[in-house]
Motif scaffolding. Structure first.
Motif, PDB file in Angstrom:
ATOM      1  N   VAL A  32     -11.306  -6.481  -1.420  1.00 50.37           N
ATOM      2  CA  VAL A  32     -12.422  -5.914  -0.665  1.00 50.37           C
ATOM      3  C   VAL A  32     -13.694  -5.947  -1.520  1.00 50.37           C
ATOM      4  O   VAL A  32     -14.760  -6.380  -1.078  1.00 50.37           O
ATOM      5  N   GLU A  33     -13.561  -5.519  -2.775  1.00 53.59           N
ATOM      6  CA  GLU A  33     -14.743  -5.420  -3.635  1.00 53.59           C
ATOM      7  C   GLU A  33     -15.351  -6.786  -3.935  1.00 53.59           C
ATOM      8  O   GLU A  33     -16.561  -6.915  -4.098  1.00 53.59           O
TER       9      GLU A  33
ATOM     10  N   ALA B 159      -2.639   4.520   0.453  1.00 49.23           N
ATOM     11  CA  ALA B 159      -3.698   4.072  -0.459  1.00 49.23           C
ATOM     12  C   ALA B 159      -3.546   2.572  -0.689  1.00 49.23           C
ATOM     13  O   ALA B 159      -2.431   2.077  -0.871  1.00 49.23           O
ATOM     14  N   LEU B 160      -4.643   1.860  -0.683  1.00 49.77           N
ATOM     15  CA  LEU B 160      -4.575   0.424  -0.895  1.00 49.77           C
ATOM     16  C   LEU B 160      -4.011   0.116  -2.279  1.00 49.77           C
ATOM     17  O   LEU B 160      -4.259   0.837  -3.249  1.00 49.77           O
ATOM     18  N   HIS B 161      -3.262  -0.986  -2.361  1.00 46.51           N
ATOM     19  CA  HIS B 161      -2.819  -1.509  -3.649  1.00 46.51           C
ATOM     20  C   HIS B 161      -4.072  -1.939  -4.436  1.00 46.51           C
ATOM     21  O   HIS B 161      -5.074  -2.369  -3.835  1.00 46.51           O
ATOM     22  N   PRO B 162      -4.064  -1.826  -5.762  1.00 44.60           N
ATOM     23  CA  PRO B 162      -5.252  -2.211  -6.535  1.00 44.60           C
ATOM     24  C   PRO B 162      -5.751  -3.626  -6.227  1.00 44.60           C
ATOM     25  O   PRO B 162      -6.977  -3.869  -6.227  1.00 44.60           O
TER      26      PRO B 162
ATOM     27  N   TYR C 266      -7.711  -7.897 -11.101  1.00 41.69           N
ATOM     28  CA  TYR C 266      -6.427  -7.196 -10.993  1.00 41.69           C
ATOM     29  C   TYR C 266      -5.519  -7.531 -12.176  1.00 41.69           C
ATOM     30  O   TYR C 266      -4.890  -6.637 -12.759  1.00 41.69           O
TER      31      TYR C 266
ATOM     32  N   ALA D 268       0.852  -1.193   0.000  1.00 39.26           N
ATOM     33  CA  ALA D 268       0.000   0.000   0.000  1.00 39.26           C
ATOM     34  C   ALA D 268       0.888   1.243   0.000  1.00 39.26           C
ATOM     35  O   ALA D 268       1.660   1.446   0.925  1.00 39.26           O
TER      36      ALA D 268
ATOM     37  N   GLN E 162      -5.470  -5.161  -3.308  1.00 36.15           N
ATOM     38  CA  GLN E 162      -6.143  -5.081  -2.013  1.00 36.15           C
ATOM     39  C   GLN E 162      -7.564  -4.564  -2.193  1.00 36.15           C
ATOM     40  O   GLN E 162      -8.513  -5.083  -1.596  1.00 36.15           O
ATOM     41  N   ARG E 163      -7.715  -3.545  -3.032  1.00 36.19           N
ATOM     42  CA  ARG E 163      -9.068  -3.002  -3.289  1.00 36.19           C
ATOM     43  C   ARG E 163      -9.961  -4.067  -3.918  1.00 36.19           C
ATOM     44  O   ARG E 163     -11.129  -4.206  -3.574  1.00 36.19           O
ATOM     45  N   ALA E 164      -9.374  -4.829  -4.849  1.00 40.05           N
ATOM     46  CA  ALA E 164     -10.166  -5.865  -5.529  1.00 40.05           C
ATOM     47  C   ALA E 164     -10.598  -6.947  -4.538  1.00 40.05           C
ATOM     48  O   ALA E 164     -11.716  -7.470  -4.621  1.00 40.05           O
TER      49      ALA E 164
END
Ligand code: FES
Ligand code: FES
Length: 166
Positions: free
Chosen positions: A88-89, A79-82, A161, A75, A84-86
């Motif tokens: 979560v989503e 900001a979260l790494h892409p 990702y 991160a 990491q965001r994926a």
């Protein structure tokens, strides 16, 4: 000396200390998890010079001069790494214990595919590019176990990702 997430750190005097124990016990980087401590679960996966390794099977002193990235280092600037965001989503986790290893492993795995490194299920070993099919993804991530069985979300997150990281 070893670099961990961009900062220099001293290697342990005791050559028997694993990279995993250096991270968790001595540097308080507890994001990297100890599951089996014998190379079977993937929870301890980190990136060394961009390549994924199992830190429980690695002696810290082997990595003198190398650059290690753990989940804490993915991160950037808060900001979260892409990926990491994926996760979560796509609900790619339940208890979260396997998640740091899954994410570090997948970042390394996508880079392996980009470099054309074949897997057990790659049918054309001469192909210039390898498509990250569902089977390729599952095979390449088979070293990372999830006791919660969150595999559907994990696969969806990594697939998304990988699509954007090309
Ligand atoms: S803790 Fe390293 S593979 Fe399980
Ligand atoms: S989310 Fe619990 S072990 Fe994977």
């Amino acid at each position: 000396m070893i670099r961990i997430n961009g900062s220099a750190a001293r290697l342990p005097d005791d050559p028997r200390v694993s990279l995993l124990d250096l991270l968790r016990e001595r540097l308080q980087l507890s994001g990297t998890k100890k599951g089996c401590d014998q190379g079977a679960c993937g929870a301890c996966t980190v990136l060394v010079d961009g390549q994924r390794i199992l830190s429980c099977l690695a002696l810290a002193v082997q990595y003198d001069g190398c650059s290690v990235t753990t989940i804490e280092g993915l991160a950037a600037d808060g900001a979260l790494h892409p990926l990491q965001r994926a996760f979560v989503e796509h609900d790619g986790l339940q208890c979260g214990y396997c998640t740091p290893g899954q994410i570090c492993s997948a970042v390394g795995m996508v880079e392996e595919v980009r470099r054309g490194v074949p897997s057990l299920v790659t049918s054309d070993l001469c192909a210039e590019t390898i498509a990250l099919t569902h089977d390729e993804l599952r095979e390449r991530m088979s070293g990372n176990l999830c006791r919660c069985g969150a595999y559907n979300g994990i696969v969806d997150a990594i697939a998304e990702y990988a699509e954007t990281a090309r």
